[in-house]
Scaffold this active site. Structure first.
Site, PDB file in Angstrom:
ATOM      1  N   LYS A 119       0.836  -1.201   0.000  1.00 45.53           N
ATOM      2  CA  LYS A 119       0.000   0.000   0.000  1.00 45.53           C
ATOM      3  C   LYS A 119       0.870   1.250   0.000  1.00 45.53           C
ATOM      4  O   LYS A 119       1.861   1.323   0.728  1.00 45.53           O
ATOM      5  CB  LYS A 119      -0.918  -0.026   1.234  1.00 45.53           C
ATOM      6  CG  LYS A 119      -1.932   1.106   1.310  1.00 45.53           C
ATOM      7  CD  LYS A 119      -2.812   0.918   2.539  1.00 45.53           C
ATOM      8  CE  LYS A 119      -3.834   2.032   2.701  1.00 45.53           C
ATOM      9  NZ  LYS A 119      -4.664   1.837   3.913  1.00 45.53           N
ATOM     10  N   SER A 200      -9.398   1.849   3.386  1.00 42.09           N
ATOM     11  CA  SER A 200      -8.598   2.608   2.439  1.00 42.09           C
ATOM     12  C   SER A 200      -7.613   1.750   1.654  1.00 42.09           C
ATOM     13  O   SER A 200      -7.004   2.220   0.697  1.00 42.09           O
ATOM     14  CB  SER A 200      -7.824   3.701   3.173  1.00 42.09           C
ATOM     15  OG  SER A 200      -6.927   3.146   4.126  1.00 42.09           O
ATOM     16  N   SER A 224      -9.950  -0.494   7.355  1.00 44.43           N
ATOM     17  CA  SER A 224      -9.256  -0.263   6.081  1.00 44.43           C
ATOM     18  C   SER A 224      -8.526  -1.485   5.533  1.00 44.43           C
ATOM     19  O   SER A 224      -8.055  -1.452   4.398  1.00 44.43           O
ATOM     20  CB  SER A 224      -8.274   0.908   6.216  1.00 44.43           C
ATOM     21  OG  SER A 224      -8.968   2.127   6.251  1.00 44.43           O
TER      22      SER A 224
END
Length: 535
Positions: A119, A200, A224
């Site tokens: 990420k 996210s 997330s």
């Protein structure tokens, strides 16, 4: 450590020494041929690929090349998922180095040569910036590995690239569209391209579902990891906060932030966590990590549910048929099911005090991160600086939604403010108290609940239309481990089953989730359809 399964038996090189615990890697041409005969790269999990390297049928270069080709075909073109922001130009060189080590007799374990996507709020050394999806950090090349990345490299991982995310990990605006960032655009859900990938860790979830890497890494403050894993039909594990270092990760909240693995299977997540976990002297939350960490892939068995006491939280808006079937699988594995009365969970109150905590910690923690950056041309040193940048670049940064949550956070008085300290204490008391109360009162091993509802239509500029339950709040605020495992498809869209345990009891959660996974086998591959007729 050797796996020696039957999957690659027909491809093992006849020249491999019979008494070697790990066979030397084949030539890349042979490895590519073996991989092509066995099936497409997206059909294998990390454990199976590790088997292939262990048995001498595969090498890292062939595996890495296959994933790079898959990213080009599925993410950069074709469905154009926008799950991957960038790949590392030295990915094949990393893979070749792992193959050279294996040829020299050095085997690092099941992560040896495994390509991983990260990420893009986690720093990785090299020319690719760490942006958190924001143009404000477009030049944020730090040339340093976050400790969790350094641990993965030590375990043999190949860092393949960076995944897209909800910009600033979805904390900029209450009206944000999950999966969108100014740097990466909108990530699409592989099960229906018009559906949201949640956030996210949107890119990590979509990339894992689409088979773009052997494993991916997400981060979670509240939901997330588990939400994008759930809606993308993969496994996601949010560890106990403090089990994995957060240093050199763009922060929201030192109380709740953690990184965690997103994978095809629970066993893969356990292998990843084993490599990632450990104490970091510069992250105080990890002080106890070395006391608790271990080999999380041990003792994973379909029989692990036998004798377990499992508490069940049944929300009013669960997918009843899928949830009932999941409970039956748990019962069939030998678990004793205890229905929990969730009527006294004050989610609204917890949410209010949690939001206060997140606002205050965002302002302080982001400033600390920005001020700790090397001299790399990034001039921003505070949340106020980021707000000013967004205002000055509104055409690109604020085109779909605003930054009202940033503005609220900028008004916070600081970490010594009595209002913040009271909110922190209250949030921990309510969340940890509720979970510990359930666990101790009913002598539970784990708690299960439906992770999420199906993915909603992505509507840029109109925010998220979350549907169905969410199991993330209590373990997120308490800092407890939370695993989601595919529970099935609802109208063609994935939903997950959550397993929640006590602090530091990550292994118990993984064991329960693995046993359910093996009994239920509810994961199905995406078809990249344009839309589904969700009734």
């Amino acid at each position: 450590m050797t796996f020696k399964g039957a999957l690659w038996a027909s491809f093992i090189l006849l020249s491999s020494p019979l008494n070697a615990s790990v066979a030397p890697p084949p030539t890349t041409e042979i490895a590519k041929a073996n991989l092509a005969k066995a099936g497409p790269i997206e059909s294998f999990d990390l454990f199976q690929l590790a088997d292939g390297i262990d048995d001498g049928a595969l090498n890292s270069e062939a595996i890495t090349a296959a994933y790079l080709a898959r990213i080009a075909a599925i993410d950069d073109s074709g469905p154009t998922l926008n799950a991957v922001i960038a790949t590392f130009p030295d990915a094949l060189d990393q893979a070749k180095a792992m193959d050279a080590e294996l040829k020299a007799g050095k085997y690092r374990g099941p992560m040896h040569g495994m390509p991983v996507l990260v990420k893009d709020n986690i720093e990785v050394a090299g020319p690719v910036p760490t942006t958190a999806g924001s143009l404000a950090l477009a030049g944020n090349v730090t040339n340093r590995d976050a400790p969790l990345i350094a641990r993965l490299r030590e375990a043999g991982a190949v860092i393949l690239g960076k995944t897209n995310l909800s910009e600033w990990a979805n904390i900029r605006s209450d009206n944000s569209t999950s999966g969108w960032s100014a740097v990466g655009g909108l990530t699409k859900n592989p099960y229906a391209l018009d559906r949201n990938s949640c956030g996210s860790s949107s890119g990590s979830g979509a990339a894992m579902a689409a088979g773009l890497a052997a494993a991916t890494i997400g981060t979670e403050t509240d939901g997330s990891i588990t939400c994008p894993a759930g809606v993308n039909g993969v496994v996601g594990f949010k560890p106990t906060v403090g089990l994995v270092s957060r240093r050199f990760v763009v922060p929201i909240s030192h109380s709740q932030d953690t990184a965690g693995p997103m994978t095809r299977t629970v066993r893969d997540a356990a292998i990843m966590l084993t490599a990632m976990a450990g104490s970091d002297p510069q992250d105080p939350a990890t002080a106890e990590a070395d006391q608790w960490r271990g080999d999380y892939a041990t003792d994973l068995s379909p029989d692990a549910l036998r004798g377990m006491r499992i508490g069940v939280i049944r929300a009013s808006d669960v997918d009843a048929a899928l949830f009932d079937a999941a409970i039956m699988h748990l019962k069939s594995g030998g678990a004793e099911i205890i229905l929990l009365d969730s009527g006294n969970i004050d989610g609204q109150k917890i949410g209010q005090v949690e939001f206060k905590v997140l606002l205050a910690e965002l302002k302080a923690d982001l400033a600390a991160y920005l001020q700790g950056l090397p001299d790399n041309g990034v001039a921003h040193r505070s949340l106020a600086d980021i707000i000013a940048f967004n205002t000055a670049n509104a055409e690109k940064e604020l085109q779909h939604f605003g930054q009202e949550t940033f503005i609220l956070a900028e008004k916070e008085a600081g970490l010594n403010d009595p209002a913040y300290l009271d909110a922190l204490a209250t949030s921990r008391r309510l969340a940890a108290g509720t979970l510990n109360g359930f666990l101790s009162r009913h002598r539970l091993d784990v708690i299960v609940a439906q992770t999420n509802g199906p993915a909603w239509l992505s509507t840029l500029g109109k925010g998220d239309a979350f549907a169905g339950p969410s199991a993330s709040q209590l373990p997120a605020v308490a800092g407890f481990p939370h695993l989601t495992v595919p529970m099935g498809l609802s109208g063609g869209l994935p939903v997950g089953l959550s397993f929640i345990g006590a602090k530091w009891h990550d292994h118990s959660v993984l064991k329960a989730g693995h046993a359910y996974e093996q009994l239920s086998k509810m994961r199905s591959a995406p078809n990249f359809v344009a839309s589904v007729d969700k009734k």
